[in-house]
Design a protein around this motif. Structure first.
Motif, short mmCIF file in Angstrom:
data_model
loop_
_atom_site.label_atom_id
_atom_site.label_comp_id
_atom_site.label_asym_id
_atom_site.label_seq_id
_atom_site.Cartn_x
_atom_site.Cartn_y
_atom_site.Cartn_z
N GLN A 137 -29.66 48.87 16.29
CA GLN A 137 -30.79 48.00 16.58
C GLN A 137 -30.55 47.06 17.76
N ASP A 138 -29.30 46.73 18.04
CA ASP A 138 -29.00 45.78 19.12
C ASP A 138 -28.82 46.45 20.48
N SER A 139 -28.18 47.61 20.50
CA SER A 139 -27.85 48.25 21.76
C SER A 139 -28.74 49.43 22.11
N GLY A 140 -29.39 50.01 21.11
CA GLY A 140 -30.18 51.21 21.34
C GLY A 140 -29.36 52.48 21.37
N LYS A 141 -28.06 52.38 21.12
CA LYS A 141 -27.21 53.56 21.11
C LYS A 141 -27.63 54.50 19.98
N VAL A 142 -27.72 55.79 20.29
CA VAL A 142 -28.05 56.78 19.26
C VAL A 142 -26.79 57.05 18.44
N LEU A 143 -26.85 56.72 17.16
CA LEU A 143 -25.70 56.86 16.26
C LEU A 143 -25.70 58.19 15.52
N TRP A 144 -26.88 58.79 15.38
CA TRP A 144 -27.02 60.04 14.63
C TRP A 144 -28.36 60.64 14.99
N GLU A 145 -28.42 61.97 15.06
CA GLU A 145 -29.71 62.62 15.25
C GLU A 145 -29.68 64.03 14.70
N VAL A 146 -30.86 64.52 14.33
CA VAL A 146 -31.01 65.88 13.82
C VAL A 146 -32.36 66.39 14.29
N THR A 184 -37.12 42.58 27.12
CA THR A 184 -36.76 43.92 26.67
C THR A 184 -35.29 43.93 26.30
N ALA A 185 -34.98 44.29 25.05
CA ALA A 185 -33.59 44.38 24.61
C ALA A 185 -32.99 45.71 25.04
N TRP A 186 -33.77 46.80 24.90
CA TRP A 186 -33.34 48.11 25.36
C TRP A 186 -34.52 49.06 25.33
N THR A 187 -34.39 50.17 26.04
CA THR A 187 -35.37 51.24 26.00
C THR A 187 -34.65 52.58 25.83
N PHE A 188 -35.38 53.56 25.34
CA PHE A 188 -34.85 54.91 25.20
C PHE A 188 -35.95 55.89 25.54
N ASP A 189 -35.75 56.67 26.61
CA ASP A 189 -36.76 57.63 27.06
C ASP A 189 -36.55 58.99 26.43
N MET A 190 -37.65 59.71 26.25
CA MET A 190 -37.59 61.08 25.73
C MET A 190 -38.70 61.89 26.36
N ILE A 200 -42.85 61.46 28.74
CA ILE A 200 -43.98 60.93 27.97
C ILE A 200 -43.58 59.71 27.16
N GLY A 201 -42.52 59.84 26.33
CA GLY A 201 -42.22 58.83 25.33
C GLY A 201 -41.13 57.86 25.72
N THR A 202 -41.28 56.60 25.30
CA THR A 202 -40.25 55.58 25.46
C THR A 202 -40.25 54.70 24.21
N VAL A 203 -39.06 54.48 23.63
CA VAL A 203 -38.91 53.48 22.59
C VAL A 203 -38.59 52.16 23.26
N PHE A 204 -39.37 51.13 22.95
CA PHE A 204 -39.15 49.78 23.48
C PHE A 204 -38.67 48.87 22.37
N ALA A 205 -37.57 48.14 22.64
CA ALA A 205 -37.10 47.08 21.76
C ALA A 205 -37.30 45.76 22.49
N VAL A 206 -38.05 44.84 21.89
CA VAL A 206 -38.44 43.60 22.57
C VAL A 206 -38.22 42.41 21.64
N SER A 207 -37.65 41.34 22.18
CA SER A 207 -37.41 40.11 21.42
C SER A 207 -38.74 39.45 21.06
N ALA A 208 -38.91 39.10 19.80
CA ALA A 208 -40.10 38.38 19.36
C ALA A 208 -40.09 36.93 19.81
N GLU A 209 -38.93 36.39 20.16
CA GLU A 209 -38.84 35.01 20.63
C GLU A 209 -39.10 34.89 22.12
#
Length: 306
Positions: free
Chosen positions: A242-251, A207-213, A194-203
């Motif tokens: 913010q640059d790579s989309g790597k998950v650094l921490w989660e709970v 797409t900088a990166w995506t993360f599916d869930m 269902i869900g995807t986080v999209f990171a997109v350059s304003a310039e």
């Protein structure tokens, strides 16, 4: 159902610039003539940026963009279709637009004029008509907030890969058919989440990166330390690079993270706060996750950042 499929409906699903001194409309841009409850009431981002859309990812581009110029723009995803629009906020001129997810409500945008054309294949005309429309009334984007980081000129959105099968009713008023139709949701073609986080350059619009869930992706917030926080339907709350989309921490908070996360400081300490609880925009998605354990309890969580 609108009065006629041939009308443009002035200011309908539009962005308006209004003079605060006298209330006059300085300019307006119409994103979509909406037959399907794909309204465009969401936040716009105010950004000063160079505008250099990448044609490999950006579908609709103005031919009049000046290379190297810093534009004062309105950008972001204003509506449920999940389309990013970038507009010169001084003049209202269309600069570029691109989908972030599968959508078939809009067939094209004229780069020179900015005029958007609705897909005629998903317009309905009479009682009993059935059409398949993407996204569903739940979005694409919906009420949950996107975010922007001035550190890398990138915007972040939680979006939903959902479509709907729509049947036109139009007979008697019906609490289940407030817009003249009933609908049932399904996953978008080719998607199993269902869900995807999209990171997109304003310039550039790239797409900088995506993360599916598996479940709904909800509101986001950025920090001055280069982090992006966001939650989901299953109760997960994450910090991304913010640059790579790597998950650094989660709970996992045990309840759907439906609140709007904020960052604040007290006595030199930085905190992230977010609320959980039920949401009308996510309740229909729960059936896609039969093993989901997250509840819908209303709680407020505060985390201290190191």
């Amino acid at each position: 159902l609108l009065g006629s499929n041939d009308n443009t409906y002035l200011y309908h699903n539009s962005t308006l610039a209004i003079n605060p001194d006298d209330g006059s409309v300085v300019w307006h841009y119409q994103h979509l003539v909406d037959h399907w409850d794909l309204d465009h009431p969401f936040e716009r981002l105010i950004v000063d940026t160079a505008v250099a859309p990448d044609a490999a990812e950006v579908d609709w581009i103005s031919p009049d963009i000046e290379a190297g110029k810093i534009y004062k723009v309105l950008t972001g995803i204003p509506g449920k279709t999940g389309i990013i629009y970038t507009i010169d906020r001084e003049t209202g001129k269309f600069l570029w637009a691109r989908p972030t997810m599968f959508q078939n409500a809009l067939s094209s945008i004229d780069g020179a004029t900015g005029i958007a054309t609705v897909n005629p294949e998903v317009i309905f005309h009479k009682q009993g008509d059935e059409v398949d429309v993407c996204p569903s009334t739940g979005g694409g984007k919906n009420w949950w907030a996107g975010a922007y980081s001035p550190l890398n000129n990138t915007m972040y959105y939680g979006l939903q890969n959902m479509c709907m099968h729509l049947t036109v009713t139009l007979d008697e008023p019906d609490r289940e058919a407030l817009y003249g139709f009933t609908s049932s949701e399904s996953l978008a073609p080719g998607r199993d989440n269902i869900g995807t986080v999209f990171a997109v350059s304003a310039e550039t619009g790239k797409t900088a990166w995506t993360f599916d869930m598996p479940g709904t992706a909800l509101s986001m917030v950025t920090t001055g330390g280069g982090l992006v926080f966001g939650g989901d339907l299953e109760g997960n709350f994450r910090a991304f690079d913010q640059d790579s989309g790597k998950v650094l921490w989660e709970v996992n908070l045990g309840s759907t993270v439906s609140g709007y996360p904020i960052s604040y400081a007290v006595n030199g300490k930085q905190y992230i706060a977010v609320g959980t609880g039920g949401s009308v925009t996510t309740s229909t998605h729960r059936r896609y996750l039969p093993d989901m354990k997250a509840g819908s309890e209303n709680r407020l969580y505060v985390f201290e950042l190191p």
